[in-house]
Design a protein around this motif. Sequence first.
Motif: not given
Length: 66
Positions: A4-8, A11-16, A41-51
Amino acid sequence: MSPKPLLTLNEAATLLAVSPKTLQRLVARGDLPVIRVGSSLRFSTGDLEAFVARSRSGVLTRFGAS
């Protein structure tokens, strides 16, 4: 299967639905894993979902109370 692509950061801030600064604080405290690509910094969607799953609270707030 391709990764899966990593988020900037933005992008991660917007998602959360938080500010990029809040996300940086979570990373600095060790609450959220991050992948460093150079100085970015890059974020995986899996890590964001786990958080999000770890951060759920069963406590009723004034918005959820009857």
